[in-house]
Structures are given as C-alpha cells and as structure tokens.
Design a protein around this motif. Structure first.
Motif, PDB file in Angstrom:
ATOM      1  N   THR A 182       1.058  -1.123  -0.200  1.00  0.00           N
ATOM      2  CA  THR A 182       0.030   0.016   0.178  1.00  0.00           C
ATOM      3  C   THR A 182       0.948   1.264  -0.093  1.00  0.00           C
ATOM      4  OG1 THR A 182      -1.755  -1.339   1.297  1.00  0.00           O
ATOM      5  CG2 THR A 182      -1.652   1.362   1.035  1.00  0.00           C
ATOM      6  N   LEU A 183       0.920   2.209  -0.972  1.00  0.00           N
ATOM      7  CA  LEU A 183       1.415   3.378  -0.969  1.00  0.00           C
ATOM      8  C   LEU A 183       0.459   4.481  -0.728  1.00  0.00           C
ATOM      9  CD1 LEU A 183       3.526   2.493  -4.448  1.00  0.00           C
ATOM     10  CD2 LEU A 183       4.491   2.613  -2.233  1.00  0.00           C
ATOM     11  N   VAL A 184       1.144   5.528  -0.025  1.00  0.00           N
ATOM     12  CA  VAL A 184       0.371   6.606   0.524  1.00  0.00           C
ATOM     13  C   VAL A 184      -0.325   7.388  -0.600  1.00  0.00           C
ATOM     14  CG1 VAL A 184       1.600   7.036   2.424  1.00  0.00           C
ATOM     15  CG2 VAL A 184       2.416   8.070   0.443  1.00  0.00           C
ATOM     16  N   SER A 185      -1.593   7.673  -0.318  1.00  0.00           N
ATOM     17  CA  SER A 185      -2.394   8.175  -1.514  1.00  0.00           C
ATOM     18  C   SER A 185      -1.945   9.654  -1.913  1.00  0.00           C
ATOM     19  CB  SER A 185      -3.884   8.323  -1.046  1.00  0.00           C
ATOM     20  OG  SER A 185      -3.962   9.136  -0.004  1.00  0.00           O
ATOM     21  N   ASP A 186      -0.944  10.242  -1.076  1.00  0.00           N
ATOM     22  CA  ASP A 186      -0.676  11.614  -1.616  1.00  0.00           C
ATOM     23  C   ASP A 186       1.130  11.657  -1.877  1.00  0.00           C
ATOM     24  OD1 ASP A 186       0.806  11.214   0.996  1.00  0.00           O
ATOM     25  OD2 ASP A 186      -0.022  12.983   1.764  1.00  0.00           O
ATOM     26  N   ILE A 187       1.536  10.445  -2.421  1.00  0.00           N
ATOM     27  CA  ILE A 187       2.792  10.267  -2.913  1.00  0.00           C
ATOM     28  C   ILE A 187       3.323  11.206  -3.841  1.00  0.00           C
ATOM     29  CG2 ILE A 187       2.526   8.679  -4.917  1.00  0.00           C
ATOM     30  CD1 ILE A 187       4.973   7.137  -3.300  1.00  0.00           C
ATOM     31  N   GLU A 188       2.331  11.957  -4.681  1.00  0.00           N
ATOM     32  CA  GLU A 188       2.861  12.901  -5.673  1.00  0.00           C
ATOM     33  C   GLU A 188       3.388  14.177  -5.036  1.00  0.00           C
ATOM     34  OE1 GLU A 188      -0.318  13.530  -8.214  1.00  0.00           O
ATOM     35  OE2 GLU A 188      -0.080  11.548  -9.206  1.00  0.00           O
ATOM     36  N   GLN A 189       2.893  14.297  -3.525  1.00  0.00           N
ATOM     37  CA  GLN A 189       3.285  15.627  -2.817  1.00  0.00           C
ATOM     38  C   GLN A 189       4.779  15.692  -2.614  1.00  0.00           C
ATOM     39  OE1 GLN A 189       1.487  18.096  -2.186  1.00  0.00           O
ATOM     40  NE2 GLN A 189      -0.276  17.096  -3.243  1.00  0.00           N
ATOM     41  N   HIS A 190       5.300  14.443  -2.680  1.00  0.00           N
ATOM     42  CA  HIS A 190       6.875  14.435  -2.332  1.00  0.00           C
ATOM     43  C   HIS A 190       7.644  14.653  -3.874  1.00  0.00           C
ATOM     44  CE1 HIS A 190       6.901  11.843   1.258  1.00  0.00           C
ATOM     45  NE2 HIS A 190       5.844  11.614   0.691  1.00  0.00           N
ATOM     46  N   ASN A 191       7.029  15.256  -4.995  1.00  0.00           N
ATOM     47  CA  ASN A 191       7.694  15.724  -6.169  1.00  0.00           C
ATOM     48  C   ASN A 191       8.040  17.417  -5.795  1.00  0.00           C
ATOM     49  OD1 ASN A 191       7.218  13.347  -7.638  1.00  0.00           O
ATOM     50  ND2 ASN A 191       5.343  13.922  -8.264  1.00  0.00           N
ATOM     51  N   MET A 192       7.390  17.760  -4.549  1.00  0.00           N
ATOM     52  CA  MET A 192       7.484  19.206  -4.288  1.00  0.00           C
ATOM     53  C   MET A 192       8.785  19.785  -3.752  1.00  0.00           C
ATOM     54  SD  MET A 192       4.739  20.043  -6.141  1.00  0.00           S
ATOM     55  CE  MET A 192       3.048  19.265  -6.620  1.00  0.00           C
ATOM     56  N   GLY A 193       9.587  18.843  -3.370  1.00  0.00           N
ATOM     57  CA  GLY A 193      10.684  19.053  -2.443  1.00  0.00           C
ATOM     58  C   GLY A 193      11.512  18.198  -2.203  1.00  0.00           C
ATOM     59  N   ILE A 194      12.263  18.224  -0.896  1.00  0.00           N
ATOM     60  CA  ILE A 194      12.891  17.292  -0.299  1.00  0.00           C
ATOM     61  C   ILE A 194      12.240  16.465   0.597  1.00  0.00           C
ATOM     62  CG2 ILE A 194      15.249  16.918   1.175  1.00  0.00           C
ATOM     63  CD1 ILE A 194      15.642  18.247  -1.584  1.00  0.00           C
ATOM     64  N   THR A 195      12.377  15.221   0.516  1.00  0.00           N
ATOM     65  CA  THR A 195      11.719  14.252   1.418  1.00  0.00           C
ATOM     66  C   THR A 195      12.675  13.827   2.480  1.00  0.00           C
ATOM     67  OG1 THR A 195      10.254  13.373  -0.325  1.00  0.00           O
ATOM     68  CG2 THR A 195      10.966  11.820   1.523  1.00  0.00           C
ATOM     69  N   ARG A 196      12.352  13.842   3.660  1.00  0.00           N
ATOM     70  CA  ARG A 196      13.327  13.869   4.658  1.00  0.00           C
ATOM     71  C   ARG A 196      13.500  12.231   4.788  1.00  0.00           C
ATOM     72  NH1 ARG A 196      10.310  11.168   8.799  1.00  0.00           N
ATOM     73  NH2 ARG A 196       8.320  11.822   8.935  1.00  0.00           N
ATOM     74  N   ALA A 197      14.715  11.893   5.439  1.00  0.00           N
ATOM     75  CA  ALA A 197      15.065  10.422   5.729  1.00  0.00           C
ATOM     76  C   ALA A 197      13.993   9.930   6.895  1.00  0.00           C
ATOM     77  CB  ALA A 197      16.456  10.217   6.369  1.00  0.00           C
ATOM     78  N   ASP A 198      13.677   8.388   6.625  1.00  0.00           N
ATOM     79  CA  ASP A 198      12.900   7.936   7.559  1.00  0.00           C
ATOM     80  C   ASP A 198      11.287   8.215   7.439  1.00  0.00           C
ATOM     81  OD1 ASP A 198      14.764   6.438   8.862  1.00  0.00           O
ATOM     82  OD2 ASP A 198      15.258   8.403   9.793  1.00  0.00           O
ATOM     83  N   CYS A 199      10.960   8.889   6.257  1.00  0.00           N
ATOM     84  CA  CYS A 199       9.664   9.311   5.949  1.00  0.00           C
ATOM     85  C   CYS A 199       8.847   8.314   5.467  1.00  0.00           C
ATOM     86  CB  CYS A 199       9.778  10.329   4.731  1.00  0.00           C
ATOM     87  SG  CYS A 199       8.076  11.030   4.253  1.00  0.00           S
ATOM     88  N   LEU A 200       7.476   8.137   5.959  1.00  0.00           N
ATOM     89  CA  LEU A 200       6.744   6.924   5.512  1.00  0.00           C
ATOM     90  C   LEU A 200       6.152   7.446   4.219  1.00  0.00           C
ATOM     91  CD1 LEU A 200       4.915   4.443   6.389  1.00  0.00           C
ATOM     92  CD2 LEU A 200       3.120   6.253   7.060  1.00  0.00           C
ATOM     93  N   ILE A 201       6.340   6.239   3.212  1.00  0.00           N
ATOM     94  CA  ILE A 201       5.763   6.435   2.082  1.00  0.00           C
ATOM     95  C   ILE A 201       4.686   5.316   1.633  1.00  0.00           C
ATOM     96  CG2 ILE A 201       7.632   7.524   1.086  1.00  0.00           C
ATOM     97  CD1 ILE A 201       8.673   5.039  -0.302  1.00  0.00           C
ATOM     98  N   GLY A 202       4.525   4.222   2.732  1.00  0.00           N
ATOM     99  CA  GLY A 202       3.588   3.141   2.338  1.00  0.00           C
ATOM    100  C   GLY A 202       3.876   2.293   3.506  1.00  0.00           C
ATOM    101  N   TRP A 203       2.949   1.095   3.115  1.00  0.00           N
ATOM    102  CA  TRP A 203       3.112  -0.295   4.108  1.00  0.00           C
ATOM    103  C   TRP A 203       3.298  -1.338   3.030  1.00  0.00           C
ATOM    104  CZ3 TRP A 203      -0.253   3.609   4.180  1.00  0.00           C
ATOM    105  CH2 TRP A 203      -0.321   4.700   5.106  1.00  0.00           C
ATOM    106  N   SER A 204       3.996  -2.270   3.767  1.00  0.00           N
ATOM    107  CA  SER A 204       4.045  -3.701   2.714  1.00  0.00           C
ATOM    108  C   SER A 204       3.854  -4.875   3.910  1.00  0.00           C
ATOM    109  CB  SER A 204       5.480  -3.606   2.229  1.00  0.00           C
ATOM    110  OG  SER A 204       5.800  -5.037   1.829  1.00  0.00           O
TER     111      SER A 204
END
Length: 348
Positions: A258-280
């Motif tokens: 399952t990937l976060v539904s707002d993953i496209e928001q990560h296109n807008m800047g820097i994504t920090r380390a240890d950021c949640l992008i989904g579940w497996s």
C-alpha cells in the motif's frame, strides 16, 4: 484492444484546418502528423516533438496555440505529433500507449520485436533526421502533480541553454531506456517535463517555452541563456509488476503493498529520511532500485520496518505517481540521493 498504426502524414502549416479548440483539432487528425512551418531564416530548422505519450497534452496544446497565433518563427520549424491515435481514445488525453501495450518512448532504439511500434519510432526518427535540426525539444507531462523540469543525457552549455527556455531544473541522466532524447540527431536535445497533465500552469509554461524557443535568433546566446540547476545520477525505484499494490491512507491487509495516496506531494521538494511512503505485508522484496547503468543498486533508498515502507536517506524525488499502471510497469519514481553521491564520480 490493439489498433492499426497509421503512417506519418506530412503537411505544411498553411494547409492546416485549425479549429479553435485543441481537442477538436486532435480529433480531426488522421494519425501521426508532421507539420512544417517556414521561418524568417530558412536554412535552419528546429524540431518540437509532442504526444510521444498520448496522455501528456501540454506540448500539443502549446503547438496548437502557436500555430493559431500565426506568428512567423525565427527559423523553419518541424512539429512532430507522435501518438495521435492514443490521445484520441476516449476520454481524450488519457491513454498513454498507441497500441495499449508498448511504450513508444522505450522503442526508439528500434530493437523491439513488435514491428508496428518499431516502425512508428523509426518514422519519427526519420522525420527528425531529414531536416538536420539545430535543436530538438521533446515535450512531456509528468506522471503525477509536479513542478516542471527538463531531462537530458548531456550537460554541455548548449543543452543547458535549451533547458533554460522552459525551467531552471534539469536532470542529467545516463539511463538507457530507448527514449527519444537518447538518440543522436547531431544536435542538442532536451526532454521537457511540463508538470501535471491536468495542470493549467503546465500548459502555460509549455507555450511560453515553445514561443521563446521558436522566436529566439540564437538559441545558445541571449537574455534567456543562464545556468540551470543540474540534478545528477538519478536512481529509479521499480516495483515488481506482479505485486498487488494499492494507493490508500492506511495499510490495506489484502494488498501486498500500500502506497500513501498523496505520494505525488513528494515531487514538491526534499523528502526527509525515515519518511513514511507506504506499507508492505511482504517486506521490501517487490522493490528494486536501479542506477543509471540499469544495475541493481546495492544500497537501497528505502527500507521496511514493522510493516512500514520508509525512506532510508534524504531524497529529492521526481515523477512520483499515483497512476497504478505506470507505477507497476515503468517505475514508482526517480530520486536523487545526496548521501550516495560521495561514492559516485561525476565523470563515471
């Protein structure tokens, strides 16, 4: 369902029937189209390619608007409108592939088994090569909501000058995918990712860039010429196409990933380390990170912990998408990882 691929039709801008609405114009076309336009300087030609992907309309809309303006460009121009049949399928500008199977922008190396798509790619290459262009622009939209950026396989000053007509960020890649921009036309070529396909700002940026590109006397000197921000050594996060994957706001126990539904928001800047992008529910096994040589990257940019998918490093993410088909059959996103650059030589 596969459709019959038509040959490129050549016409001159003066002979066009141009409806006021770009969608009406699209529906009036009888297949892939080459449009020649005479400029003030007739011994030089520039090329603009659009609709390599049928669901990426900004370039097409920009070309329609430029033709409608009846402005005479500085040099001769050849417009190449590639995947008309894909774009025409209802709803318009939503179907990516001309035959619903093969990605045209992976076929320009002409080494695919499918004769029809390879022939289409070869015809497009011929249409560009025969005018001995001084520059080529290939216009796309990002697969999700995103700022605009350019992509190139060179970082010399001429390529940077082309990119600066459109935006101030350029991804420099050595990835070999069979795309149009990888081909040698004996001139600089840049891919322009205009932003989201439904974003009016992307359409406006595409037109303003095309207008300045076609009206400049000298492409490689002038007020527009400035250095762009270059992002090097992008990594590619791929997902096994057999994976049962969904986009949602919480873990789906019936899905593998399952990937976060707002993953496209990560296109807008820097994504920090240890950021949640989904579940497996099956760990990191479905994910593969590849470098520019297409090799599996030994140091992954994600990790799984307690069922969560987390970023291992601080990332600058490009082209993250919620398009299920693109995520599974192409890639989930590209990423620049500064933490891994120390081990990568810029001359490698």
């Amino acid at each position: 369902m596969a459709i019959t691929l038509k040959k490129l039709r050549y016409t001159h801008a003066e002979n066009l029937h141009l409806p006021a609405d770009p969608t009406e114009w699209l529906l009036s076309l009888h297949g892939p189209t080459v449009i020649d336009m005479q400029g003030h300087i007739t011994n030089r030609t520039r090329v603009v390619s659009v609709l390599v992907h049928g669901n990426e309309p900004s370039g097409f809309i920009a070309v329609h608007r430029f033709l409608q303006s009846k402005i005479t460009p500085m040099t001769n121009v050849r417009f190449v409108i590639c995947s008309v049949e894909a774009a025409q399928q209802q709803p318009v500008f939503t179907n990516r592939y001309v035959d619903d199977v093969h990605d045209l922008n992976r076929c320009f190396n002409l080494n695919k088994d499918d004769a029809a798509v390879t022939q289409r790619a070869g015809s497009i290459l011929q249409a560009i090569n025969e005018v001995k262009a001084e520059a080529v622009i290939d216009m796309h939209n990002t697969s999700g909501t995103s700022p605009s950026f350019c992509v190139a396989t060179r970082i010399d000053m001429q390529v940077q000058a082309l990119a600066s007509f459109f935006c101030q960020t350029m991804m420099y890649t050595r990835l070999s995918l069979g795309s149009l921009m990888e081909q040698n036309f004996n001139c600089p070529i840049v891919t322009v990712e205009c932003g989201g396909a439904k974003d009016q700002q992307a359409h406006e940026m595409a037109y303003q860039g095309v207008h300045e590109f076609l009206m400049a006397d000298n492409l490689f000197a002038g007020h527009h010429y400035m250095l762009v921000d270059i992002v090097e050594h992008p990594l590619r996060l791929e997902l096994d196409p057999k994976t049962k994957m969904v986009f949602a706001d919480k873990n789906d126990p019936d899905a593998d990933v399952t990937l976060v539904s707002d993953i496209e928001q990560h296109n807008m800047g820097i994504t920090r380390a240890d950021c949640l992008i989904g579940w497996s529910n099956i760990g990191c096994a479905p994910f593969t990170v590849r470098n520019e040589a297409g090799e599996v990257q030994s140091d992954s940019i994600i990790y799984c912990k307690d069922g969560q998918i987390l970023t291992r490093h601080k990332l600058r993410i490009f082209m993250a998408t919620t398009n299920h088909r693109i995520a599974l059959n192409d890639c989930l996103f590209y990423a620049f990882c500064e933490d891994l650059q120390a081990g990568v030589s810029s001359g490698a």
